[in-house]
Write an enzyme that holds these catalytic residues in place. Structure first.
Site, PDB file in Angstrom:
ATOM      1  CG  ASP A 246       2.917   1.386  34.760  1.00 23.44           C
ATOM      2  OD1 ASP A 246       3.211   1.757  35.937  1.00 23.44           O
ATOM      3  OD2 ASP A 246       3.536  -0.053  34.118  1.00 23.44           O
TER       4      ASP A 246
ATOM      5  CG  ASP B 204       5.260 -10.792  29.878  1.00 26.29           C
ATOM      6  OD1 ASP B 204       5.321  -9.737  31.022  1.00 26.29           O
ATOM      7  OD2 ASP B 204       4.474 -10.438  28.757  1.00 26.29           O
TER       8      ASP B 204
ATOM      9  CG  HIS C  53       5.589  -6.863  31.622  1.00 26.27           C
ATOM     10  ND1 HIS C  53       4.198  -7.653  32.200  1.00 26.27           N
ATOM     11  CD2 HIS C  53       5.261  -5.891  32.930  1.00 26.27           C
ATOM     12  CE1 HIS C  53       3.998  -7.139  32.594  1.00 26.27           C
ATOM     13  NE2 HIS C  53       4.240  -6.081  33.980  1.00 26.27           N
TER      14      HIS C  53
ATOM     15  CD  GLU D 279       2.804  -6.495  28.501  1.00 25.24           C
ATOM     16  OE1 GLU D 279       3.574  -7.450  28.776  1.00 25.24           O
ATOM     17  OE2 GLU D 279       1.511  -6.970  28.762  1.00 25.24           O
TER      18      GLU D 279
END
Ligand code: GLP
Length: 261
Positions: free
Chosen positions: A67, A136, A138, A143
């Site tokens: 990413d 979270d 990811h 996400e």
């Protein structure tokens, strides 16, 4: 999914490095998927040490990063392209240009994302993908709510992720980009072996969902339950919410050494 619980990050680094070394011995032109974040640092340290000793070589290998932030100037130290160079690529013997990432500077973002997918495909796909996990749930920057079949694309970062990553931007939330390009969950799932690393109490909830929760876009890493060869390397703190922790420990400790992960 294989869950390996070890007591310190260095031990996690050694187990992951063993499997990467054995991959490169079998296949010197292997394609690696590289993750940023603090979790994989022990792996990169161990690989750099082994490379310096001549035990492993990346001369014929290629790498694709997971990413990249959108909107940071290319020379910014937190551009993932620069991060991966400093923590890993510059410390081993990859050929020049052998490691690439999604182009966070692109003016035509959909075209840049399609070109990245095509580059991975033309390289023969990713043999081993290193992953961290966000608090979270990811992976990459996929996400909660991400399509479980997504490919490389632009995403908006959640406030939680931007707060988690503010520590790399002098604790200034406003300096953390709002968007990123990330390999999709479908892209990640196409890699032949997934190796996810997580340490510390703040990852325990995400690990609980990843390993023992239902598969759901709300916890994107849970898609890994559908992967035929996924390994989760964690420490005791990250394992503390796992119901079957003792079973995972017993299974790994009774495995013959030659088997690897
Ligand atoms: C970022 C990266 C992820 C990484 C996550 C966890 O959001 N995009 O690839 O897994 O951070 O980072 P850390 O390992 O530092 O906790």
């Amino acid at each position: 999914m294989e869950v390996v619980i070890l007591n310190d990050p260095a031990a996690i680094g050694r187990v992951a490095a063993d499997t990467i070394e054995s991959l490169l011995t079998r296949k010197p032109d292997a394609v690696l998927g590289l993750a940023t974040g603090s979790s994989p640092l022990a792996i990169y340290d161990e690989l750099a040490a082994r490379c310096a000793k001549g035990q492993v070589s990346f001369r014929g290998a290629r790498g694709f990063t997971l990413d990249e932030y959108v909107g940071l100037p290319p020379e910014h130290p937190e551009c993932y392209r620069n991060v991966i160079d400093s923590v890993f690529v510059s410390r081993v013997d990859f050929a020049p240009g052998a490691v690439v990432g999604p182009d966070g500077q692109a003016t035509d973002i959909p075209a840049a994302c399609a070109a990245y997918e095509e580059a991975i495909h033309s390289a023969g796909g990713i043999d081993l993908q290193i992953l961290g996990i966000g608090t979270d749930g990811h992976i990459g920057f996929n996400e909660p709510g991400s399509s479980l079949a997504s490919r490389t694309r632009i995403k908006t970062l959640t406030r939680q992720t931007r707060m988690d990553n503010a520590r790399f931007f002098d604790d200034n939330l406003n300096a953390v980009p709002t968007h990123c390009l990330t390999q999709g969950l479908g892209t990640i799932m196409a890699a032949r072996h997934l190796v996810l690393v997580a340490t510390g109490h703040n990852k325990a909830e995400a690990i609980h969902h990843l390993v023992e929760g239902p598969v759901s876009a709300m916890w994107p890493a849970t898609i890994m339950q559908h992967h035929p060869h996924a390994t989760v390397l964690i420490d005791d703190a990250a394992a503390r919410r796992l119901q079957l922790a003792d079973y995972y420990r017993e299974t790994y400790s009774s495995k013959p050494d030659w088997q690897g992960i």
